[in-house]
Design an enzyme around this catalytic site. Structure first.
Site, PDB file in Angstrom:
ATOM      1  N   GLN A   1      -9.641 -12.176   4.583  1.00  0.00           N
ATOM      2  CA  GLN A   1      -9.827 -13.011   5.764  1.00  0.00           C
ATOM      3  C   GLN A   1      -9.528 -12.234   7.044  1.00  0.00           C
ATOM      4  OE1 GLN A   1      -8.997 -17.133   5.815  1.00  0.00           O
ATOM      5  NE2 GLN A   1      -7.582 -16.944   7.505  1.00  0.00           N
TER       6      GLN A   1
ATOM      7  N   PRO B   1      -1.692  -7.410  10.801  1.00  0.00           N
ATOM      8  CA  PRO B   1      -2.101  -8.810  10.598  1.00  0.00           C
ATOM      9  C   PRO B   1      -3.023  -9.311  11.706  1.00  0.00           C
ATOM     10  CG  PRO B   1       0.127  -8.717  11.480  1.00  0.00           C
ATOM     11  CD  PRO B   1      -0.282  -7.301  11.223  1.00  0.00           C
TER      12      PRO B   1
ATOM     13  N   CYS C   1      -5.886  -9.526   2.988  1.00  0.00           N
ATOM     14  CA  CYS C   1      -6.851  -8.689   3.704  1.00  0.00           C
ATOM     15  C   CYS C   1      -8.241  -9.261   3.950  1.00  0.00           C
ATOM     16  CB  CYS C   1      -6.959  -7.346   3.006  1.00  0.00           C
ATOM     17  SG  CYS C   1      -5.415  -6.432   3.155  1.00  0.00           S
TER      18      CYS C   1
ATOM     19  N   GLY D   1      -8.142 -15.407  -1.676  1.00  0.00           N
ATOM     20  CA  GLY D   1      -6.943 -15.312  -0.854  1.00  0.00           C
ATOM     21  C   GLY D   1      -6.596 -13.849  -0.686  1.00  0.00           C
TER      22      GLY D   1
ATOM     23  N   THR E   1     -16.084  -2.902   6.236  1.00  0.00           N
ATOM     24  CA  THR E   1     -17.361  -3.285   5.638  1.00  0.00           C
ATOM     25  C   THR E   1     -17.212  -3.538   4.141  1.00  0.00           C
ATOM     26  OG1 THR E   1     -18.413  -1.863   7.275  1.00  0.00           O
ATOM     27  CG2 THR E   1     -19.783  -2.593   5.452  1.00  0.00           C
TER      28      THR E   1
ATOM     29  N   VAL F   1       0.828  -1.206   0.000  1.00  0.00           N
ATOM     30  CA  VAL F   1       0.000   0.000   0.000  1.00  0.00           C
ATOM     31  C   VAL F   1       0.864   1.259   0.000  1.00  0.00           C
ATOM     32  CG1 VAL F   1      -1.633   1.346   1.381  1.00  0.00           C
ATOM     33  CG2 VAL F   1      -2.019  -1.059   0.991  1.00  0.00           C
TER      34      VAL F   1
END
Ligand SMILES: NC(=O)C1=CN([C@@H]2O[C@H](COP(=O)(O)OP(=O)(O)OC[C@H]3O[C@@H](n4cnc5c(N)ncnc54)[C@H](O)[C@@H]3O)[C@@H](O)[C@H]2O)C=CC1
Ligand SMILES: O=C(O)[C@H]1O[C@H](OP(=O)(O)OP(=O)(O)OC[C@H]2O[C@@H](n3ccc(=O)[nH]c3=O)[C@H](O)[C@@H]2O)[C@H](O)[C@@H](O)[C@@H]1O
Length: 459
Positions: free
Chosen positions: A275, A94, A273, A270, A219, A14
């Site tokens: 999960q 994480p 982020c 995958g 969200t 990022v």
């Protein structure tokens, strides 16, 4: 307030692309991206831009254009904080792997370290921008650290979550659907809005309160992931009823209220982020006592785990209930195409299930370094490193992976997989030759005409 100097803490997926695009569009701004990871900073500074630590289409060109002019990469964190009027925190958040909230809550230790670092170093007023994805109300904690540790300096906290997707980061940053800025101080909000307004239309820059901004990010990811789990749940039903999930997705997607995006059935989502952010949402809901809300969102993860497991179970069952000693080629290790990122990639979990059944795995991915396959498997801690090393290898081409393989499993939707000479691949494989297309990218009848036993998702 016109900002002249920015610091971004965290030179990752990022921080790097986001600041590069801000630098490109604001030549008057000096931007320094800092990180504790020396190797990463060295790679960002490598004269050979093909060695940048992150692969993103279009990124290298922008770095070439801006680096050394108004974009700098450094490990001197204190100096960059001291100089900057605005500081972005873009470090990793994480899932916690210890203590309270283990496996669910976001680990905010890196965020807190940044806040303390800023408080210790700052000698002038600063705007601190949360760029990382954070649990709702984190700004309160940051504020408390800054205000209680700093030396009577004014800190304004903004939330400015990032919505870019990997593989299309530069495109997403150049043409964002929206930029979201949450805050309490109008002057600080407008200072940040002003930076974006050099290339983003003002009606796409949304201003909200801090908590709406923080919660909107979690969200958005929850809604996106929910769509994938929803279509994946239907894919299982399709396989038993003769319906085709691609046709169902198209039919429902043409309803403008539903929309056609994010309805591709797959081996499971995958990435670093989805999960983590949903687990975090579930954790927050539970911590407020909202059991039904938590259970509702947790189901998105349960469905995704089921989809990954279902994929490997189906492969094993089809290969006459055993893959022991059989070579299985995995095409793709990245969590999606056009990225070298493998975090939470479905391929890792499928490989892990197959290794439990004593398969020999041969992986080919066009962008992922060979060593990553071992690192990712070792991280799961399922078996010894030696066992992972003897069970899974990474090779230089799909043709090599397929040589003498009993089955190919397509894990990532890399475009080049569609253009392979599948007849040659067929000729190299053990017969019957199976393909399990976890991304539905190949043409079923074409593959069957070549001679493959072809299985895809939801058909
Ligand atoms: N990867 C993605 O596509 C997206 C990620 N996000 C969010 O952005 C945040 C960052 O994600 P990534 O860039 O993927 O992570 P990343 O792991 O690629 O990069 C984070 C960097 O921060 C550095 N770092 C950690 N603590 C530090 C400290 N105290 N001082 C200096 N540097 C420090 C690490 O060394 C690492 O290089 C996360 O909260 C993530 O949820 C949001 C949108 C998209
Ligand atoms: O917060 C984040 O990190 C980012 O998470 C996602 O971006 P990303 O994970 O990079 O990539 P996506 O395109 O969302 O794909 C995520 C996973 O879902 C899978 N997917 C996606 C779409 C689909 O229809 N089906 C499907 O299986 C992809 O293959 C991939 O494994 C969001 O799309 C971004 O908006 C967000 O900023």
């Amino acid at each position: 307030m016109k900002i002249k100097s920015i610091c971004c803490i965290g030179a990752g997926y990022v921080g790097g692309p986001t600041m590069a695009v801000i630098a490109k569009n604001n030549p008057h701004l000096k931007i320094t991206i800092v990180d504790i990871n020396q190797a990463r900073i060295d790679a960002w500074n490598d004269v050979d831009v093909s060695k940048l630590p992150i692969y993103e289409p279009g990124l290298a060109d922008i770095v070439k254009e801006t680096r050394g002019k108004n974009l700098f990469f450094s490990t001197d964190i204190d100096a960059a904080i001291d100089e900057a009027e605005m500081i972005f925190i873009s470090v990793n958040t994480p899932t916690k792997t210890y203590g309270k909230g283990k496996g669910m809550a976001a680990d905010l230790k890196y965020i807190e370290l940044c806040a303390r670092n800023i408080a210790n170093v700052a000698k002038t007023d600063k705007i601190v921008v949360e760029k990382s994805t954070l649990p709702v109300r984190t700004a309160e904690a940051i504020k408390s650290i800054l205000h209680n540790t700093g030396n009577n300096i004014n800190f304004h906290i903004l939330s400015n979550p990032e919505f870019l997707a990997e593989g299309t980061a530069i495109e997403d940053l150049l043409n964002p659907d929206r930029v979201l800025i949450g805050g309490e101080c109008e002057e600080a909000i407008e200072a940040l809005a002003n930076i974006y307004s050099s290339w983003v239309a003002d009606d796409r820059i949304l201003r909200t309160n801090l908590w709406s901004s923080e919660l909107s990010k979690l969200t958005a990811n929850a809604f996106l992931a929910q769509r994938i789990s929803s279509i994946n749940s239907i894919s299982e039903l399709c396989e038993l009823t003769g319906a085709n999930v691609n046709e169902v997705a198209k039919a429902i997607g043409m309803d403008s209220r539903i929309g056609s995006k994010f309805l591709k059935a797959s081996v499971g989502f995958g990435g670093s982020c989805f999960q983590k952010d949903i687990l975090n949402l579930v954790y927050i809901a539970r911590s407020y006592g909202l059991t039904e809300v938590a259970d509702y969102w947790e189901q998105v993860i349960i469905m995704n785990d089921h989809q990954k497991r279902r994929f490997s179970d189906r492969l094993i069952k089809t290969l006459y209930n055993t893959v022991s000693g059989k070579k299985i080629a995995l095409l793709g290790w990245a969590f999606k195409k056009d990225t070298n990122d493998t975090r939470e990639s479905a391929a890792i979990y499928v490989a892990d299930h197959l290794l439990n059944e004593q398969a020999n795995i041969s992986v080919f991915d066009p962008k992922v370094p060979h060593t990553k396959v071992q690192t990712d498997l070792n991280y799961l801690n399922t078996r010894s490193e030696a066992e992972n090393e003897s069970g899974a290898i990474s090779v230089d081409s799909a043709y090599e992976a397929a040589n003498d393989a009993h089955a190919i499993a397509i894990m990532t939707e890399w475009d080049e997989f569609k253009t392979y000479d599948w007849k040659t691949i067929y000729s190299k494989m053990k017969k019957p030759a199976f393909i399990f297309d976890g991304r539905n990218i190949l043409d079923k009848s074409e593959m069957e005409n070549i001679g493959f036993d072809y299985y895809s998702i939801g058909q």
